[in-house]
Design a protein around this motif. Structure first.
Motif, PDB file in Angstrom:
ATOM      1  N   HIS A  25       0.821  -1.210  -0.122  1.00 15.07           N
ATOM      2  CA  HIS A  25      -0.059   0.064  -0.084  1.00 15.07           C
ATOM      3  C   HIS A  25       0.831   1.182  -0.055  1.00 15.07           C
ATOM      4  O   HIS A  25       2.009   1.207   0.864  1.00 15.07           O
ATOM      5  N   PRO A  26       0.508   2.387  -0.853  1.00 19.26           N
ATOM      6  CA  PRO A  26       1.303   3.468  -0.848  1.00 19.26           C
ATOM      7  C   PRO A  26       1.692   4.051   0.515  1.00 19.26           C
ATOM      8  O   PRO A  26       2.578   4.663   0.732  1.00 19.26           O
ATOM      9  N   ALA A  27       0.721   4.022   1.463  1.00 19.37           N
ATOM     10  CA  ALA A  27       0.736   4.673   2.902  1.00 19.37           C
ATOM     11  C   ALA A  27       1.615   3.647   3.702  1.00 19.37           C
ATOM     12  O   ALA A  27       1.119   3.102   4.825  1.00 19.37           O
ATOM     13  N   SER A  28       2.949   3.374   3.477  1.00 19.01           N
ATOM     14  CA  SER A  28       3.708   2.744   4.171  1.00 19.01           C
ATOM     15  C   SER A  28       3.063   1.152   4.507  1.00 19.01           C
ATOM     16  O   SER A  28       3.172   0.666   5.645  1.00 19.01           O
ATOM     17  N   ASN A  29       2.590   0.774   3.528  1.00 18.44           N
ATOM     18  CA  ASN A  29       1.978  -0.712   3.573  1.00 18.44           C
ATOM     19  C   ASN A  29       1.076  -0.807   4.614  1.00 18.44           C
ATOM     20  O   ASN A  29       0.883  -1.807   5.484  1.00 18.44           O
ATOM     21  N   SER A  30       0.237   0.309   4.726  1.00 15.01           N
ATOM     22  CA  SER A  30      -1.062   0.359   5.880  1.00 15.01           C
ATOM     23  C   SER A  30      -2.235  -0.729   5.197  1.00 15.01           C
ATOM     24  O   SER A  30      -2.218  -1.019   3.999  1.00 15.01           O
ATOM     25  N   PHE A  31      -3.249  -0.800   5.922  1.00 11.91           N
ATOM     26  CA  PHE A  31      -4.249  -1.617   5.575  1.00 11.91           C
ATOM     27  C   PHE A  31      -5.857  -1.295   5.830  1.00 11.91           C
ATOM     28  O   PHE A  31      -5.945  -0.748   6.947  1.00 11.91           O
ATOM     29  N   PRO A  32      -6.299  -0.821   4.854  1.00 10.41           N
ATOM     30  CA  PRO A  32      -7.634  -0.513   4.440  1.00 10.41           C
ATOM     31  C   PRO A  32      -8.314  -1.968   4.585  1.00 10.41           C
ATOM     32  O   PRO A  32      -7.569  -3.075   4.309  1.00 10.41           O
ATOM     33  N   ARG A  33      -9.542  -2.005   4.853  1.00 15.34           N
ATOM     34  CA  ARG A  33     -10.267  -3.230   5.200  1.00 15.34           C
ATOM     35  C   ARG A  33     -10.146  -4.034   3.908  1.00 15.34           C
ATOM     36  O   ARG A  33      -9.973  -5.245   3.875  1.00 15.34           O
ATOM     37  N   ASN A  34     -10.416  -3.501   2.689  1.00 15.70           N
ATOM     38  CA  ASN A  34     -10.097  -4.188   1.361  1.00 15.70           C
ATOM     39  C   ASN A  34      -9.208  -5.025   1.349  1.00 15.70           C
ATOM     40  O   ASN A  34      -9.078  -5.980   0.761  1.00 15.70           O
ATOM     41  N   LEU A  35      -7.938  -4.327   1.433  1.00 10.83           N
ATOM     42  CA  LEU A  35      -6.604  -5.059   1.459  1.00 10.83           C
ATOM     43  C   LEU A  35      -6.511  -6.226   2.413  1.00 10.83           C
ATOM     44  O   LEU A  35      -6.039  -7.305   2.291  1.00 10.83           O
ATOM     45  N   LEU A  36      -7.199  -5.922   3.646  1.00 12.05           N
ATOM     46  CA  LEU A  36      -7.316  -7.157   4.760  1.00 12.05           C
ATOM     47  C   LEU A  36      -7.926  -8.247   4.018  1.00 12.05           C
ATOM     48  O   LEU A  36      -7.418  -9.547   4.312  1.00 12.05           O
ATOM     49  N   ASP A  37      -9.226  -7.990   3.404  1.00 14.10           N
ATOM     50  CA  ASP A  37      -9.795  -9.086   2.923  1.00 14.10           C
ATOM     51  C   ASP A  37      -9.258  -9.675   1.728  1.00 14.10           C
ATOM     52  O   ASP A  37      -9.363 -10.978   1.547  1.00 14.10           O
ATOM     53  N   GLN A  38      -8.381  -8.863   0.877  1.00 14.57           N
ATOM     54  CA  GLN A  38      -7.754  -9.711  -0.169  1.00 14.57           C
ATOM     55  C   GLN A  38      -6.502 -10.704   0.209  1.00 14.57           C
ATOM     56  O   GLN A  38      -6.473 -11.844  -0.133  1.00 14.57           O
ATOM     57  N   LEU A  39      -5.815 -10.210   1.233  1.00 15.06           N
ATOM     58  CA  LEU A  39      -5.072 -11.049   2.096  1.00 15.06           C
ATOM     59  C   LEU A  39      -5.614 -12.307   2.740  1.00 15.06           C
ATOM     60  O   LEU A  39      -4.862 -13.448   2.550  1.00 15.06           O
ATOM     61  N   THR A  40      -6.524 -11.983   3.254  1.00  9.98           N
ATOM     62  CA  THR A  40      -7.327 -13.280   3.782  1.00  9.98           C
ATOM     63  C   THR A  40      -7.722 -14.231   2.844  1.00  9.98           C
ATOM     64  O   THR A  40      -7.599 -15.366   3.007  1.00  9.98           O
ATOM     65  N   GLU A  41      -8.315 -13.764   1.852  1.00 11.44           N
ATOM     66  CA  GLU A  41      -8.851 -14.702   0.723  1.00 11.44           C
ATOM     67  C   GLU A  41      -7.489 -15.277   0.021  1.00 11.44           C
ATOM     68  O   GLU A  41      -7.540 -16.530  -0.171  1.00 11.44           O
ATOM     69  N   GLN A  42      -6.383 -14.806  -0.003  1.00 10.55           N
ATOM     70  CA  GLN A  42      -5.223 -15.402  -0.673  1.00 10.55           C
ATOM     71  C   GLN A  42      -5.013 -16.437   0.278  1.00 10.55           C
ATOM     72  O   GLN A  42      -4.288 -17.666  -0.123  1.00 10.55           O
ATOM     73  N   ILE A  43      -4.763 -16.190   1.650  1.00 12.23           N
ATOM     74  CA  ILE A  43      -4.166 -17.394   2.498  1.00 12.23           C
ATOM     75  C   ILE A  43      -5.388 -18.409   2.761  1.00 12.23           C
ATOM     76  O   ILE A  43      -4.894 -19.667   2.667  1.00 12.23           O
TER      77      ILE A  43
END
Length: 255
Positions: A25-43
Motif C-alpha cells: 500500500h502506498p501509505a507505508s503498507n498500511s491496511f484498509p479493510r479491502n486489502l485485509l480481505d484480499q490477503l485473507t482470501e489468498q491465505i
C-alpha cells in the motif's frame, strides 16, 4: 496472480512448493479493510492448494513492513457497526493465518506498527532485519491493540505485550523482538535475510506436508476460542474509534 485496487495490492507467486504472498500500500503498507480481505482470501486459497507446502508472507518495498490500520478508514468510521466491520478484517486475517494448513514464514524488512505487529505474530517463523523496530501505538490514539493482542501475547507473553501496549510512543528494537520470540532470526540487512530465508524455506518445503500440518496445529494449541474472541475484541475497538479523543488523535497523527 494479482488482486489490485487503488487502495493496495496483493500478489501471489508459487515456485518449488513455496507460495510468496506480497501485500503493499502506498501509505507505508498500511491496511484498509479491502486489502485485509484480499490477503485473507489468498491465505485461505493457499491453505487448500496441494502444490504448496510453505507460504512466505512479505510486504512491498524497502521501507516499513506495515504501518497497521489505515488512518483514512479509521477517520471515516461513523457508527459502531462500521468500526466493528473494519477491525473484523484483522480478526479474519489472523484467524486465516492461524487456521492455514501451511507453515507461514514472515519476511520483515523494516518497521512494523499496530496491526503489522499482529500479522508478524501470526506467522509461524519470522526472519527480520536489524532495523525492523516495532511499536504498538493504539493506546495513544484512544483505542487499544485488542484484536491483535491474543496473537502477540501467544508469541511473546503478557509481560512483553504490556511493555509494548503501555508504551505506545516507544520503539522496541529488532533485538528486543528477537529476544522475546516475535522474530525467529535477525540479520544485518535485507540481502542476508533473503539468503537465509530462502535456504530455510527450501528445506522446509522438502519435508512431509502432513508432518508440517500436524506441527502447525501444535504451534497453535489453545487458540481455539479466537473464532469468537477476536470478533468480540473488534467490537471494543469499533466503539472506541468513535470517541472524540480518537478522532482528534488520528487527525493530529495525519498532520
Amino acid at each position: 496472480m494479482a488482486v489490485q485496487e487503488t487502495i493496495g495490492i496483493v500478489t501471489t507467486s508459487i515456485q518449488n512448493k513455496t507460495a510468496t504472498l506480497t501485500f503493499g500500500h502506498p501509505a507505508s503498507n498500511s491496511f484498509p479493510r479491502n486489502l485485509l480481505d484480499q490477503l485473507t482470501e489468498q491465505i485461505n486459497t493457499l491453505s487448500t492448494n496441494q502444490e504448496v507446502s510453505v507460504i512466505v508472507l512479505q510486504s512491498q518495498g524497502n521501507g516499513a513492513f506495515c504501518a497497521g490500520a489505515s488512518f483514512d478508514e479509521l477517520l471515516a468510521v461513523q457508527t459502531p457497526e462500521q468500526g466493528t466491520h473494519f477491525f473484523s478484517g484483522f480478526a479474519l486475517l489472523l484467524n486465516a493465518m492461524r487456521n492455514c494448513c501451511k507453515i507461514i514464514v514472515g519476511r520483515v524488512q523494516g518497521k512494523a506498527v499496530g496491526g503489522g505487529v499482529g500479522i508478524i505474530a501470526a506467522c509461524d517463523y519470522v526472519f527480520a532485519t536489524e532495523t525492523s523496530a516495532i511499536k504498538l501505538s493504539e493506546i495513544a490514539i484512544g483505542i487499544g491493540p485488542f484484536v491483535i493482542e491474543p496473537a502477540v501475547s501467544h508469541k511473546i507473553g503478557k509481560t512483553a505485550m504490556s511493555q509494548l501496549a503501555l508504551a505506545p510512543h516507544t520503539w522496541k528494537t529488532a533485538a528486543w523482538a528477537n529476544e522475546k520470540g516475535l522474530f525467529s532470526e535477525i540479520f544485518d540487512n535485507q540481502e542476508i535475510v533473503d539468503k537465509n530465508l530462502n535456504s530455510f524455506v527450501e528445506k522446509l518445503a522438502s519435508y512431509h506436508p502432513e508432518a508440517l500440518y500436524e506441527m502447525k496445529k501444535v504451534l497453535w494449541e489453545g487458540t481455539e476460542n479466537w473464532d469468537t474472541l477476536l470478533f468480540e475484541r473488534a467490537e471494543i475497538s469499533g466503539k472506541l474509534v468513535l470517541s472524540d479523543f480518537t478522532k482528534n488523535a488520528l487527525s493530529q497523527f495525519k498532520k
